[in-house]
Motif scaffolding. Structure first.
Motif, mmCIF file in Angstrom:
data_model
loop_
_atom_site.group_PDB
_atom_site.id
_atom_site.type_symbol
_atom_site.label_atom_id
_atom_site.label_comp_id
_atom_site.label_asym_id
_atom_site.label_seq_id
_atom_site.Cartn_x
_atom_site.Cartn_y
_atom_site.Cartn_z
ATOM 1 N N TRP A 225 0.784 -1.341 -0.092
ATOM 2 C CA TRP A 225 0.080 0.166 -0.091
ATOM 3 C C TRP A 225 0.831 1.186 -0.025
ATOM 4 C CZ3 TRP A 225 -3.997 -2.329 -1.145
ATOM 5 C CH2 TRP A 225 -4.431 -3.587 -0.817
ATOM 6 N N PRO A 226 0.226 2.328 -0.266
ATOM 7 C CA PRO A 226 0.950 3.702 -0.210
ATOM 8 C C PRO A 226 1.855 4.090 0.939
ATOM 9 C CG PRO A 226 -1.085 3.808 -1.399
ATOM 10 C CD PRO A 226 -1.078 2.592 -0.631
ATOM 11 N N ALA A 227 3.041 4.646 0.782
ATOM 12 C CA ALA A 227 3.773 5.073 2.071
ATOM 13 C C ALA A 227 2.953 6.065 3.107
ATOM 14 C CB ALA A 227 5.056 5.932 1.591
ATOM 15 N N GLU A 228 3.023 5.831 4.390
ATOM 16 C CA GLU A 228 2.373 6.573 5.229
ATOM 17 C C GLU A 228 2.560 7.880 5.133
ATOM 18 O OE1 GLU A 228 3.503 4.830 8.997
ATOM 19 O OE2 GLU A 228 2.743 2.682 8.518
ATOM 20 N N ASP A 229 3.660 8.494 4.677
ATOM 21 C CA ASP A 229 3.939 9.718 4.662
ATOM 22 C C ASP A 229 3.646 10.446 3.319
ATOM 23 O OD1 ASP A 229 5.956 8.543 3.343
ATOM 24 O OD2 ASP A 229 7.682 9.827 4.181
ATOM 25 N N ALA A 230 2.977 9.625 2.380
ATOM 26 C CA ALA A 230 2.620 10.055 1.001
ATOM 27 C C ALA A 230 1.584 11.172 1.226
ATOM 28 C CB ALA A 230 2.144 8.878 0.331
ATOM 29 N N ASP A 231 1.672 12.273 0.534
ATOM 30 C CA ASP A 231 0.805 13.328 0.461
ATOM 31 C C ASP A 231 0.407 13.300 -0.870
ATOM 32 O OD1 ASP A 231 2.893 14.599 -0.510
ATOM 33 O OD2 ASP A 231 2.843 16.096 0.896
ATOM 34 N N PHE A 232 -0.474 14.311 -1.263
ATOM 35 C CA PHE A 232 -1.018 14.521 -2.554
ATOM 36 C C PHE A 232 0.351 14.668 -3.777
ATOM 37 C CE2 PHE A 232 -2.276 17.248 -6.285
ATOM 38 C CZ PHE A 232 -3.242 16.320 -6.726
ATOM 39 N N VAL A 233 1.060 15.594 -3.173
ATOM 40 C CA VAL A 233 2.068 16.306 -4.264
ATOM 41 C C VAL A 233 3.025 14.900 -4.360
ATOM 42 C CG1 VAL A 233 4.198 17.444 -4.172
ATOM 43 C CG2 VAL A 233 1.659 18.583 -3.200
ATOM 44 N N SER A 234 3.568 14.522 -3.474
ATOM 45 C CA SER A 234 4.505 13.183 -3.610
ATOM 46 C C SER A 234 3.831 12.170 -4.440
ATOM 47 C CB SER A 234 5.029 12.631 -2.332
ATOM 48 O OG SER A 234 4.117 12.117 -1.361
ATOM 49 N N ALA A 235 2.433 11.678 -3.935
ATOM 50 C CA ALA A 235 1.776 10.647 -4.769
ATOM 51 C C ALA A 235 1.662 10.931 -6.194
ATOM 52 C CB ALA A 235 0.490 10.276 -4.176
ATOM 53 N N PHE A 236 1.292 12.266 -6.764
ATOM 54 C CA PHE A 236 1.069 12.527 -8.031
ATOM 55 C C PHE A 236 2.379 12.735 -8.877
ATOM 56 C CE2 PHE A 236 -1.407 14.128 -11.489
ATOM 57 C CZ PHE A 236 -2.632 13.757 -11.493
ATOM 58 N N ILE A 237 3.464 13.205 -8.057
ATOM 59 C CA ILE A 237 4.794 13.116 -8.667
ATOM 60 C C ILE A 237 5.203 11.689 -9.083
ATOM 61 C CG2 ILE A 237 7.191 13.563 -8.503
ATOM 62 C CD1 ILE A 237 6.532 16.214 -6.993
ATOM 63 N N ALA A 238 4.854 10.936 -8.267
ATOM 64 C CA ALA A 238 5.078 9.653 -8.628
ATOM 65 C C ALA A 238 4.319 8.799 -9.907
ATOM 66 C CB ALA A 238 4.779 8.606 -7.424
ATOM 67 N N VAL A 239 2.842 9.373 -9.781
ATOM 68 C CA VAL A 239 2.017 8.778 -10.854
ATOM 69 C C VAL A 239 2.543 9.541 -12.183
ATOM 70 C CG1 VAL A 239 -0.172 9.314 -11.886
ATOM 71 C CG2 VAL A 239 0.109 8.707 -9.497
#
Length: 463
Positions: A225-239
């Protein structure tokens, strides 16, 4: 569709100007071509129509699969194994579909030589200029990105304390030299070295990180599952990093224009797409499972210092060959636009070669200066990719289907499936356009706030 021979694509019914006539008033001066001019035109046309589907596949691999593939494990670490795997496969399949649309446009409109020409078909002169600007800017930024990547590689390999600007200049010179051959068929020869380079770099990184994990003796802290500290910015940069990994459609028109049998393009697109999906998914999943949440980008930095040096050394060909093809593509667009309907466009005369070499030099210098001078260049590249690659790969091909390819009502039985697929591509493109741009800008603001933005023309290792 009747296949055109190379000689028929020259368009000899259009007046061809000599090098001398380019600097003179030519109105009312139409004349017959000399035998020498005819020979140069035939030779030039033949040189630029030598690609078969196998060579096209290699050229697409050169343009598409670079060291960025080793950024996939970092994306998996942010999104988690499940979401990372699903997105890697699903976005890859959608990229294949959108590239098939691009190819269909080229078959229906053979006069389309570059992406900007498709913009003219959809939106007239304004569309041509807009897509031309996007096309040039993105490719120049990519050349700049490869100069920085080459700098990072050289500094990690040598560790001799030299200023990074020195290695940046060396990287720029190598990119310049490799971009000088104007034909993509010639680039295809280097493509085999390029592909072997990236596969060896990936293989070394996977084996090295796997051995490291075995020596540690405990499982890594990877998660489904996604990293616990993942926020919108970090998640969308990964996408968006996954989206950009499949951005081979930007140069597809340019490459297909050199094919001797354009209808064979589907074989190349399916081959490349399948190879990309397999490489990206396996690389992301395996290295993330071996290293865990601490995986770096590019992932070879997660290996031991010695293995990282070896991997960077093996990856040098792919860094420079993949980077140089962007210079060649943008150079062909600018050169062909300026010298359209002249002998000079074929780059087989003295003037043709001089203007070509000068143009590639200017492109390379501009790319290097931009990359070195802008402190947040990596984020600027992310912004331009969000703005432009989202279109070249997803929403623009969808628009092409609706405006250029579709026959009959979009709700008719035969159009229902492609309508749904293109709507999905369009929505994904717009989401990446908006979300990716926002996330990249937010990341720049955070880096400035944290004081992690590098200076212009500094000697430290670029990020």
């Amino acid at each position: 569709m009747t296949e055109m021979k190379p000689e028929e694509k020259v368009g000899t019914s259009t007046p061809i100007l000599t090098d001398d006539q380019m600097s003179e008033e030519t109105v009312g001066q139409v004349r017959d071509l000399t035998d020498i001019e005819k020979a140069r035109i035939e030779d030039g046309s033949a040189k630029f129509h030598r690609l078969g589907w196998k060579r096209l596949t290699i050229v697409l691999i050169v343009e598409a699969i670079a060291l960025g593939s080793l950024g996939m494990p970092s994306a998996f670490a942010t999104l988690g194994m499940v979401a990372g795997t699903i997105l890697s496969v699903a976005l890859g399949l959608l990229a294949i579909y959108s590239s098939l649309i691009v190819g269909q446009v080229k078959l229906k409109y053979p006069e389309v030589q570059h992406y900007a020409d498709a913009g003219r078909l959809m939106m007239g002169k304004w569309g041509y200029e807009l897509l031309g600007f996007m096309f040039v800017l993105q490719l120049v930024f990519l050349v700049g990105s490869h100069t920085l990547t080459g700098t990072i590689a050289f500094m990690n390999i040598t560790e001799n304390g030299a200023c990074s600007i020195v290695f940046g200049v060396v990287s720029a010179v190598i990119l310049l030299v490799l971009a000088l051959p104007p034909s993509f068929a010639e680039v295809a020869i280097l493509g085999y070295i390029d592909f072997a380079s990236i596969m060896l770099a990936i293989g070394i990184t996977i084996i090295a990180t796997g051995v490291q994990r075995g020596e540690i003796g405990t499982a890594s802290n990877w998660s489904a599952w996604p990293a616990e500290d993942a926020d919108f910015v970090s998640a969308f940069i990964a996408v968006t990093n996954i989206v950009f990994a499949y951005s081979f459609a930007i140069c597809q028109f340019s490459f297909m224009d050199e094919m001797h049998t354009p209808k064979d393009f589907t074989k190349s697109v399916w081959t490349l797409g399948t190879i990309e999906i397999v490489i990206y998914t396996i690389t992301g999943a395996l290295i993330y499972s071996f290293v865990g949440q601490d995986v770096k980008s590019p992932a070879l930095l997660s290996a031991s210092p010695l293995m990282a040096k070896i991997a960077f050394g093996v990856a040098l060909p792919v860094i420079f060959i993949s980077g140089s093809i962007n210079s060649t593509v943008v150079g062909r667009y600018i050169h062909g636009r300026y010298y359209r309907d002249t002998v000079t466009q074929y780059i087989n005369t003295a003037k043709g070669w001089i203007t070509w070499i000068v143009l590639i030099t200017i492109i390379t210098v501009i790319a290097w200066v931009i990359a070195e001078a802008i402190p947040f260049f990596s984020d600027l590249l992310a912004i331009s990719s969000s703005l432009f690659v989202s279109g070249f790969t997803f929403y623009l091909p969808a628009m092409m289907w609706f405006m250029l390819i579709r026959q009959g009502s979009p709700f008719s039985k035969e159009n229902r499936f492609p309508m749904v697929m293109n709507l999905v591509c369009f929505v994904i493109g717009i989401v990446v356009l908006v979300g990716g741009t926002y996330a990249s800008i937010a990341d720049i603001i955070d880096r400035y706030a944290n004081g992690t933005v590098r200076g212009a023309f500094t000697c430290g290792i670029p990020e």
